[in-house]
Design a protein around this motif. Structure first.
Motif, PDB file in Angstrom:
ATOM      1  N   SER A 219      36.374  23.586  36.053  1.00 12.83           N
ATOM      2  CA  SER A 219      37.505  24.509  36.059  1.00 12.83           C
ATOM      3  C   SER A 219      37.035  25.902  36.452  1.00 12.83           C
ATOM      4  O   SER A 219      35.989  26.369  35.974  1.00 12.83           O
ATOM      5  CB  SER A 219      38.156  24.560  34.677  1.00 12.83           C
ATOM      6  OG  SER A 219      39.076  25.642  34.607  1.00 12.83           O
ATOM      7  N   PRO A 220      37.785  26.580  37.316  1.00 13.02           N
ATOM      8  CA  PRO A 220      37.389  27.962  37.644  1.00 13.02           C
ATOM      9  C   PRO A 220      37.397  28.881  36.427  1.00 13.02           C
ATOM     10  O   PRO A 220      36.703  29.888  36.406  1.00 13.02           O
ATOM     11  CB  PRO A 220      38.436  28.393  38.681  1.00 13.02           C
ATOM     12  CG  PRO A 220      39.575  27.459  38.513  1.00 13.02           C
ATOM     13  CD  PRO A 220      38.993  26.172  38.057  1.00 13.02           C
ATOM     14  N   TRP A 221      38.150  28.497  35.397  1.00 11.96           N
ATOM     15  CA  TRP A 221      38.215  29.337  34.201  1.00 11.96           C
ATOM     16  C   TRP A 221      36.945  29.217  33.368  1.00 11.96           C
ATOM     17  O   TRP A 221      36.599  30.147  32.626  1.00 11.96           O
ATOM     18  CB  TRP A 221      39.444  28.972  33.370  1.00 11.96           C
ATOM     19  CG  TRP A 221      40.677  28.878  34.219  1.00 11.96           C
ATOM     20  CD1 TRP A 221      41.372  27.754  34.544  1.00 11.96           C
ATOM     21  CD2 TRP A 221      41.326  29.961  34.898  1.00 11.96           C
ATOM     22  NE1 TRP A 221      42.424  28.057  35.377  1.00 11.96           N
ATOM     23  CE2 TRP A 221      42.423  29.402  35.612  1.00 11.96           C
ATOM     24  CE3 TRP A 221      41.104  31.332  34.971  1.00 11.96           C
ATOM     25  CZ2 TRP A 221      43.275  30.179  36.386  1.00 11.96           C
ATOM     26  CZ3 TRP A 221      41.953  32.109  35.741  1.00 11.96           C
ATOM     27  CH2 TRP A 221      43.020  31.535  36.432  1.00 11.96           C
ATOM     28  N   ASP A 222      36.239  28.094  33.498  1.00 11.73           N
ATOM     29  CA  ASP A 222      35.026  27.905  32.707  1.00 11.73           C
ATOM     30  C   ASP A 222      33.899  28.843  33.125  1.00 11.73           C
ATOM     31  O   ASP A 222      32.993  29.118  32.328  1.00 11.73           O
ATOM     32  CB  ASP A 222      34.541  26.451  32.818  1.00 11.73           C
ATOM     33  CG  ASP A 222      35.467  25.468  32.125  1.00 11.73           C
ATOM     34  OD1 ASP A 222      36.293  25.921  31.302  1.00 11.73           O
ATOM     35  OD2 ASP A 222      35.401  24.261  32.430  1.00 11.73           O
ATOM     36  N   ALA A 274      42.147  39.471  37.518  1.00 13.41           N
ATOM     37  CA  ALA A 274      43.158  39.542  38.574  1.00 13.41           C
ATOM     38  C   ALA A 274      43.181  38.183  39.248  1.00 13.41           C
ATOM     39  O   ALA A 274      42.193  37.758  39.855  1.00 13.41           O
ATOM     40  CB  ALA A 274      42.810  40.631  39.581  1.00 13.41           C
ATOM     41  N   VAL A 275      44.290  37.472  39.108  1.00 16.90           N
ATOM     42  CA  VAL A 275      44.375  36.086  39.567  1.00 16.90           C
ATOM     43  C   VAL A 275      45.370  35.996  40.719  1.00 16.90           C
ATOM     44  O   VAL A 275      46.482  36.540  40.638  1.00 16.90           O
ATOM     45  CB  VAL A 275      44.814  35.145  38.426  1.00 16.90           C
ATOM     46  CG1 VAL A 275      44.777  33.696  38.885  1.00 16.90           C
ATOM     47  CG2 VAL A 275      43.939  35.344  37.193  1.00 16.90           C
ATOM     48  N   PHE A 276      44.974  35.288  41.771  1.00 16.70           N
ATOM     49  CA  PHE A 276      45.822  35.158  42.956  1.00 16.70           C
ATOM     50  C   PHE A 276      46.143  33.683  43.184  1.00 16.70           C
ATOM     51  O   PHE A 276      45.250  32.871  43.446  1.00 16.70           O
ATOM     52  CB  PHE A 276      45.116  35.768  44.176  1.00 16.70           C
ATOM     53  CG  PHE A 276      44.869  37.235  44.028  1.00 16.70           C
ATOM     54  CD1 PHE A 276      45.813  38.147  44.476  1.00 16.70           C
ATOM     55  CD2 PHE A 276      43.726  37.695  43.395  1.00 16.70           C
ATOM     56  CE1 PHE A 276      45.606  39.512  44.305  1.00 16.70           C
ATOM     57  CE2 PHE A 276      43.510  39.061  43.220  1.00 16.70           C
ATOM     58  CZ  PHE A 276      44.450  39.965  43.680  1.00 16.70           C
ATOM     59  N   GLU A 277      47.415  33.356  43.034  1.00 19.66           N
ATOM     60  CA  GLU A 277      47.889  31.988  43.242  1.00 19.66           C
ATOM     61  C   GLU A 277      48.194  31.822  44.724  1.00 19.66           C
ATOM     62  O   GLU A 277      49.161  32.376  45.239  1.00 19.66           O
ATOM     63  CB  GLU A 277      49.127  31.733  42.392  1.00 19.66           C
ATOM     64  CG  GLU A 277      49.563  30.264  42.350  1.00 19.66           C
ATOM     65  CD  GLU A 277      50.345  29.849  43.579  1.00 19.66           C
ATOM     66  OE1 GLU A 277      49.799  29.047  44.375  1.00 19.66           O
ATOM     67  OE2 GLU A 277      51.479  30.314  43.748  1.00 19.66           O
ATOM     68  N   GLU A 286      52.269  27.571  36.058  1.00 19.76           N
ATOM     69  CA  GLU A 286      52.124  27.169  34.653  1.00 19.76           C
ATOM     70  C   GLU A 286      50.663  26.960  34.288  1.00 19.76           C
ATOM     71  O   GLU A 286      50.205  27.395  33.229  1.00 19.76           O
ATOM     72  CB  GLU A 286      52.927  25.897  34.393  1.00 19.76           C
ATOM     73  CG  GLU A 286      52.547  25.118  33.138  1.00 19.76           C
ATOM     74  CD  GLU A 286      52.797  25.880  31.835  1.00 19.76           C
ATOM     75  OE1 GLU A 286      52.247  25.447  30.806  1.00 19.76           O
ATOM     76  OE2 GLU A 286      53.524  26.896  31.850  1.00 19.76           O
ATOM     77  N   ASP A 287      49.897  26.328  35.170  1.00 24.01           N
ATOM     78  CA  ASP A 287      48.478  26.090  34.886  1.00 24.01           C
ATOM     79  C   ASP A 287      47.725  27.415  34.773  1.00 24.01           C
ATOM     80  O   ASP A 287      46.872  27.577  33.888  1.00 24.01           O
ATOM     81  CB  ASP A 287      47.867  25.227  35.991  1.00 24.01           C
ATOM     82  CG  ASP A 287      46.431  24.838  35.699  1.00 24.01           C
ATOM     83  OD1 ASP A 287      46.225  23.948  34.850  1.00 24.01           O
ATOM     84  OD2 ASP A 287      45.503  25.436  36.298  1.00 24.01           O
ATOM     85  N   ILE A 288      48.036  28.360  35.650  1.00 24.24           N
ATOM     86  CA  ILE A 288      47.352  29.654  35.608  1.00 24.24           C
ATOM     87  C   ILE A 288      47.740  30.423  34.352  1.00 24.24           C
ATOM     88  O   ILE A 288      46.872  30.990  33.657  1.00 24.24           O
ATOM     89  CB  ILE A 288      47.674  30.469  36.874  1.00 24.24           C
ATOM     90  CG1 ILE A 288      47.042  29.814  38.101  1.00 24.24           C
ATOM     91  CG2 ILE A 288      47.166  31.902  36.721  1.00 24.24           C
ATOM     92  CD1 ILE A 288      47.429  30.470  39.412  1.00 24.24           C
ATOM     93  N   VAL A 289      49.030  30.466  34.028  1.00 24.71           N
ATOM     94  CA  VAL A 289      49.476  31.161  32.824  1.00 24.71           C
ATOM     95  C   VAL A 289      48.787  30.587  31.592  1.00 24.71           C
ATOM     96  O   VAL A 289      48.383  31.320  30.679  1.00 24.71           O
ATOM     97  CB  VAL A 289      51.011  31.072  32.689  1.00 24.71           C
ATOM     98  CG1 VAL A 289      51.463  31.530  31.309  1.00 24.71           C
ATOM     99  CG2 VAL A 289      51.687  31.909  33.766  1.00 24.71           C
ATOM    100  N   ILE A 298      48.650  38.221  37.326  1.00 26.37           N
ATOM    101  CA  ILE A 298      48.767  37.028  38.161  1.00 26.37           C
ATOM    102  C   ILE A 298      49.665  37.369  39.343  1.00 26.37           C
ATOM    103  O   ILE A 298      50.846  37.685  39.175  1.00 26.37           O
ATOM    104  CB  ILE A 298      49.359  35.852  37.362  1.00 26.37           C
ATOM    105  CG1 ILE A 298      48.493  35.544  36.136  1.00 26.37           C
ATOM    106  CG2 ILE A 298      49.485  34.619  38.254  1.00 26.37           C
ATOM    107  CD1 ILE A 298      49.142  34.597  35.150  1.00 26.37           C
ATOM    108  N   VAL A 299      49.092  37.321  40.542  1.00 23.54           N
ATOM    109  CA  VAL A 299      49.848  37.634  41.757  1.00 23.54           C
ATOM    110  C   VAL A 299      50.143  36.328  42.483  1.00 23.54           C
ATOM    111  O   VAL A 299      49.214  35.608  42.892  1.00 23.54           O
ATOM    112  CB  VAL A 299      49.067  38.590  42.675  1.00 23.54           C
ATOM    113  CG1 VAL A 299      49.908  38.950  43.898  1.00 23.54           C
ATOM    114  CG2 VAL A 299      48.660  39.844  41.923  1.00 23.54           C
ATOM    115  N   VAL A 300      51.405  35.998  42.621  1.00 25.15           N
ATOM    116  CA  VAL A 300      51.822  34.766  43.281  1.00 25.15           C
ATOM    117  C   VAL A 300      51.972  35.056  44.777  1.00 25.15           C
ATOM    118  O   VAL A 300      52.894  35.750  45.188  1.00 25.15           O
ATOM    119  CB  VAL A 300      53.131  34.221  42.688  1.00 25.15           C
ATOM    120  CG1 VAL A 300      53.536  32.930  43.392  1.00 25.15           C
ATOM    121  CG2 VAL A 300      52.972  33.992  41.189  1.00 25.15           C
TER     122      VAL A 300
END
Length: 384
Positions: A219-222, A274-277, A286-289, A298-300
């Motif tokens: 996971s990128p979050w890990d 800073a997250v870019f979907e 939903e997964d990013i949130v 979070i920038v969509v």
């Protein structure tokens, strides 16, 4: 002249009249046009985008029943002027233009409306007021990338990203790669990127991503765990507040709340990523949130063509900012062009193919099913 015409989901090459520039318009001889992901979507299912466009005030967006020459990422050379022009450039001058054209008081989206044929053609019309000269010597392959790179530049600005922030890019298609380029141009020291495609992960590294992961494996979050400023649990956030109060109360004669407020003004305390979907499929928001650190922005950027859901209570508990990014302003478009010309960014890795008009339909098919391509350009004057 020859052009690629979209009708009822099919692309065909045909002859259309040479456009005559009207008041305030320039006719360009097209040198390059990029194939955009939105073109792929609109080709197969234009109606949802047309419905939304009509709701926000533009009723002339392409529909499947229309005959439209697409292509809104273009560069060309000045060929002819219409009446009322300032004639700022000599014939042959290389230029780019915002993909918007005025017909009288009406504004139309170039390449996205039958009223404004686009760059999958040998010639097209632009508004002189929306046109900018290409700096001398800039390769037309790179000048044609101004528009998609401007989209990424605007998205990065929407994210309020500081150099010491951690940025996470979800999806390494053309727009995700462009966001990576713009993040690194802004001096962001740590960019994490994730994509299931091996070739796209390779391109992400080439574009400057510092950490690249395959979400099927990790996971990128890990990989964010070593950044102590990022809070991933509610108890850690609340505990940090109590610990700060305890420490500040030990300072004699100074109200702890005054010091805390001053520190917050200078960026002290937890700050999210800073997250870019950049995917644009249902479920990604939903997964990013759910997994992004607390207080992330979070920038969509990805365009999801279907209804989607996320849990507002999760977003509220984590105090994330959910921002949507669509386009750019004229100054951002101009700044992007000059960033490329001054080599502040090198977008060459994005270009994975160049075709003539006769190769456009096949290029659409390749882009729709392959993960090895990023940006295919069209040279309308290439010999068949």
């Amino acid at each position: 002249m020859r052009a690629v015409i979209l009708h009822d989901g099919k692309l065909s090459v045909g002859d259309v009249p040479l456009p005559e520039p009207g008041r305030g318009q320039i006719r360009l001889k097209v040198t390059r046009t990029g194939i955009c992901g939105s073109d792929l979507h609109v080709r197969l299912d234009a109606e949802p985008s047309a419905d939304v466009a009509a709701e926000v005030g533009y009723p002339d967006f392409i529909r499947s029943s229309h005959h439209v020459v697409m292509g809104h990422e273009f560069t060309g050379t000045v060929d002819a002027y219409g009446p009322g022009c300032r004639r700022r450039w000599k014939p042959g001058q290389a230029v780019v233009s915002l993909p918007l054209i005025k017909h009288g008081d009406d504004v139309h989206m170039t390449g996205m409306s039958s009223h404004a044929p686009g760059g999958y053609a040998e010639y097209l019309l632009v508004s002189e007021a929306a046109t900018m000269p290409v700096p001398n010597g800039l390769d037309p392959d790179l000048a044609a990338l101004t528009e998609p790179l401007a989209v990424a530049y605007h998205a990065v600005r929407r994210g309020d990203v500081a150099k010491d922030d951690t940025a996470v890019v979800i999806g390494c298609g053309p727009i995700g790669l462009a966001v990576i380029l713009m993040l690194k141009a802004a001096g962001v020291r740590r960019v994490v990127a994730g994509d299931f495609s091996g070739p796209r992960r390779d391109l992400a590294r080439t574009c400057g991503a510092d950490v690249v992961v395959d979400p099927a494996v990790q996971s990128p979050w890990d990989v964010l765990g070593d950044d102590r400023r990022l809070v991933t649990e509610a108890t850690a956030l609340y505990g940090a507040g109590i610990d700060a109060m305890d420490a500040l109360q030990r300072i004699p004669g100074v109200p702890w709340w005054t010091v805390m407020r001053a520190g917050q003004r200078f960026g002290a305390g937890p700050r999210g990523a800073a997250v870019f979907e950049c995917v644009g499929v249902p479920g990604v928001i939903e997964d990013i949130v759910t997994h992004a650190p607390f207080r992330s922005r979070i920038v969509v950027v990805g365009v999801c063509m279907q209804p989607d859901t996320f849990r507002p209570t999760m977003a509220s508990n984590k105090e994330v900012d959910l921002r949507f990014s669509f386009c750019y302003d004229p100054a951002e478009f101009r700044d992007t062009l000059h960033m490329v010309a001054r080599r502040r960014i090198d977008p060459r890795p994005l270009i994975t193919g160049v075709v003539g008009l006769d190769g456009v339909a096949d290029a659409f098919d390749q882009l729709a099913k392959a993960d090895s391509h990023a940006k295919i350009l069209v040279n309308p004057h290439a010999k068949p």
